[in-house]
Enzyme design. Structure first.
Site, PDB file in Angstrom:
ATOM      1  N   THR A 109      -4.131  -4.375  -2.529  1.00  0.00           N
ATOM      2  CA  THR A 109      -3.114  -5.082  -1.744  1.00  0.00           C
ATOM      3  C   THR A 109      -3.702  -5.917  -0.614  1.00  0.00           C
ATOM      4  O   THR A 109      -3.088  -6.900  -0.198  1.00  0.00           O
ATOM      5  CB  THR A 109      -2.047  -4.106  -1.184  1.00  0.00           C
ATOM      6  OG1 THR A 109      -2.656  -2.875  -0.894  1.00  0.00           O
ATOM      7  CG2 THR A 109      -0.960  -3.869  -2.166  1.00  0.00           C
TER       8      THR A 109
ATOM      9  N   LYS B 221      -2.086   1.598   3.850  1.00  0.00           N
ATOM     10  CA  LYS B 221      -2.739   0.433   3.210  1.00  0.00           C
ATOM     11  C   LYS B 221      -1.869  -0.817   3.314  1.00  0.00           C
ATOM     12  O   LYS B 221      -2.386  -1.940   3.299  1.00  0.00           O
ATOM     13  CB  LYS B 221      -3.174   0.748   1.770  1.00  0.00           C
ATOM     14  CG  LYS B 221      -2.045   1.011   0.776  1.00  0.00           C
ATOM     15  CD  LYS B 221      -1.499  -0.250   0.123  1.00  0.00           C
ATOM     16  CE  LYS B 221      -0.200   0.027  -0.587  1.00  0.00           C
ATOM     17  NZ  LYS B 221       0.506  -1.187  -0.981  1.00  0.00           N
TER      18      LYS B 221
END
Ligand SMILES: NC(=O)C1=CN([C@@H]2O[C@H](COP(=O)(O)OP(=O)(O)OC[C@H]3O[C@@H](n4cnc5c(N)ncnc54)[C@H](O)[C@@H]3O)[C@@H](O)[C@H]2O)C=CC1
Ligand SMILES: O=C(CO)COP(=O)(O)O
Length: 295
Positions: free
Chosen positions: A218, A161
């Site tokens: 994020t 990620k």
């Protein structure tokens, strides 16, 4: 319970704050710091329950030079893949302690928000259910703890990620709009799931807090260092400038290199990670990357 946090960067200090709510916790790092309950490393290493928040690329060197085996359990707090070998952190730590002494923490958790006791939900993953439950039960009231046995899924989603977060920053930095970012995040989730499945990770892990949860966080927030790396790339800055301005670790940068290496060896199709690698390592123009992804 008695615990020691090792690594006093942003995440180590936030985990110190979180675990101190219900436990007797000390903290240590390679350089001495004037913070509450800071102890020498030799003292920290005597605790039965450790939390190690050292960035992925430094783990092996740190373990070789500093770790003294007293039979401790380790909660791994880093999110990355070792670039020099392409090894996941469970393999890196696995060279020093057995799998039943290792657990991994993942999920949406900006250190700055944990430090303020803002609520979140996180996953502790381990092949040793009892150990995962012990670290989950020790979490404070403001963090809901879940447990999982899918260590590889937790590791891959936490590391991958960060690479998609860089792409998210590029997307927003170029002003491509909300639709583009949602498309990128969705395809990023597909890509990291495909990568994880190739290593035996469970598909559902990628839809959990450690996968979709941390990815959505994020890849769409300026609180993320990795996202800010992407903003810098979109502005045409070079990597040295971006990283020196950041002044903190952005695991997506070395992880993009590790993914490039693994994808080549294993012939896994990772289009977004490949573009992030090309922007970081080969200085590819972000607009060219967008064009190639759309093609
Ligand atoms: N900051 C955050 O919001 C979160 C960070 N993480 C992960 O935690 C890990 C650490 O990140 P942060 O604490 O935020 O980074 P940071 O940049 O604030 O601190 C890095 C820490 O690593 C230590 N360090 C650097 N080089 C070292 C070496 N060669 N040997 C031993 N220690 C060394 C530094 O002294 C410092 O304590 C990363 O893998 C990151 O992805 C995970 C969740 C949240
Ligand atoms: O992993 C994180 C939050 O869950 C922190 O992300 P950054 O390292 O991109 O700031």
């Amino acid at each position: 319970m008695k615990m020691a946090i090792i690594g006093a960067g942003k995440w180590g200090q936030a985990l110190y704050h979180a675990y101190s709510q219900k436990n007797d916790v000390v903290i240590s790092s390679r350089h001495s710091k004037a913070i509450e309950n800071f102890v020498p490393m030799s003292e920290a290493l005597k605790c039965e329950y450790l939390v190690i928040a050292i960035p992925a690329q430094f783990v092996r060197g740190w373990m070789e030079e500093n770790f003294v085996d007293h039979g401790q359990k380790i909660l791994v707090a880093a999110k990355g893949i070792e670039t020099s070998t392409g090894a996941f952190l469970n393999d890196v730590y696995g060279d020093f302690v057995s799998a039943d002494r290792l657990a991994f923490i993942s999920g949406p958790s900006f250190a700055a928000e944990v430090q303020k006791s803002l609520p979140t939900a996180l996953i502790i993953s381990s092949t040793n259910h009892e150990l995962a439950q012990t670290y989950a039960d020790a979490l404070p009231k403001f963090i809901k703890g879940y447990v999982s046995s899918d260590v590889v899924g937790a590791e891959v989603s936490g590391a991958y990620k960060n690479v998609i977060a860089i792409a998210g920053g590029v997307c927003d930095g170029l002003g491509l709009g909300n639709n583009a970012r949602a498309a990128l995040i969705s395809r990023g989730l597909v890509e990291m799931t495909r990568f994880g499945e190739a290593f035996g990770a469970k598909t559902e892990t990628f839809l959990s807090l450690g996968g979709a949860g941390d990815l959505f966080l994020t890849a769409s927030s300026t609180l993320s260092r990795n996202y800010r790396v992407g903003l810098g790339l979109a502005k045409g800055k070079d990597m040295d400038e971006i990283l020196s301005e950041l002044g903190e670790v952005a695991e997506g940068v070395p992880t993009a290199k590790a993914l490039h290496k693994i994808a080549k060896e294993k012939e896994i199709y990772l289009p977004i990670a490949a573009e992030v690698y090309a922007m970081i390592e080969e200085g590819k123009d972000p607009l060219e990357s967008v064009k190639d992804l759309l093609d």
